[in-house]
Design a protein around this motif. Structure first.
Motif, PDB file in Angstrom:
ATOM      1  N   THR A  22     -44.934 -40.677 -54.572  1.00  0.00           N
ATOM      2  CA  THR A  22     -45.150 -41.807 -53.660  1.00  0.00           C
ATOM      3  C   THR A  22     -44.238 -42.958 -54.036  1.00  0.00           C
ATOM      4  N   PHE A  23     -44.127 -43.266 -55.335  1.00  0.00           N
ATOM      5  CA  PHE A  23     -43.241 -44.339 -55.768  1.00  0.00           C
ATOM      6  C   PHE A  23     -41.804 -44.062 -55.329  1.00  0.00           C
ATOM      7  N   TYR A  24     -41.323 -42.845 -55.576  1.00  0.00           N
ATOM      8  CA  TYR A  24     -39.937 -42.519 -55.225  1.00  0.00           C
ATOM      9  C   TYR A  24     -39.735 -42.507 -53.706  1.00  0.00           C
ATOM     10  N   ASP A  25     -40.756 -42.136 -52.960  1.00  0.00           N
ATOM     11  CA  ASP A  25     -40.689 -42.215 -51.501  1.00  0.00           C
ATOM     12  C   ASP A  25     -40.540 -43.670 -51.066  1.00  0.00           C
ATOM     13  N   TRP A  26     -41.370 -44.560 -51.632  1.00  0.00           N
ATOM     14  CA  TRP A  26     -41.274 -45.990 -51.325  1.00  0.00           C
ATOM     15  C   TRP A  26     -39.894 -46.513 -51.704  1.00  0.00           C
ATOM     16  N   GLN A  28     -37.040 -44.884 -51.895  1.00  0.00           N
ATOM     17  CA  GLN A  28     -36.044 -44.386 -50.945  1.00  0.00           C
ATOM     18  C   GLN A  28     -36.095 -45.182 -49.636  1.00  0.00           C
ATOM     19  N   LYS A  29     -37.278 -45.611 -49.235  1.00  0.00           N
ATOM     20  CA  LYS A  29     -37.457 -46.369 -47.991  1.00  0.00           C
ATOM     21  C   LYS A  29     -37.269 -47.875 -48.184  1.00  0.00           C
ATOM     22  N   GLY A  30     -36.953 -48.303 -49.417  1.00  0.00           N
ATOM     23  CA  GLY A  30     -36.741 -49.723 -49.681  1.00  0.00           C
ATOM     24  C   GLY A  30     -38.029 -50.525 -49.771  1.00  0.00           C
TER      25      GLY A  30
END
Length: 62
Positions: A22-26, A28-30
Motif C-alpha cells: 500500500t505504501f509503495y502504491d501511494w 507511485q501515485k504521488g
C-alpha cells in the motif's frame, strides 16, 4: 547539531497500519510522504516530512 530522525518504510507502515505494498502504491501515485533514497537503495522519511504530510491529510471541513 542533532540530526533529524529518519523513519524506515516499516516504521511508517506500522504507524499507519498499512502494508508495504500500500505504501509503495501511494508512493507511485504521488500520495506518500516525501522520501529519500540512501546509497544502498533503502528509502527513509524524515520525521518532519512525515509530520507535515500527516497534517496535510487532516480534514478541516468536518
Amino acid at each position: 547539531m542533532a540530526r533529524a530522525e529518519k523513519l524506515t518504510i516499516a516504521d511508517i507502515c506500522e504507524d499507519l497500519g498499512i502494508s508495504r505494498s500500500t505504501f509503495y502504491d501511494w508512493r507511485q501515485k504521488g500520495r506518500a510522504p516525501r522520501c529519500m533514497r540512501l546509497p544502498n537503495g533503502d528509502l527513509r522519511v524524515r520525521r518532519a516530512d512525515y509530520d507535515r504530510w500527516l497534517t496535510s491529510l487532516e480534514d478541516l471541513t468536518g
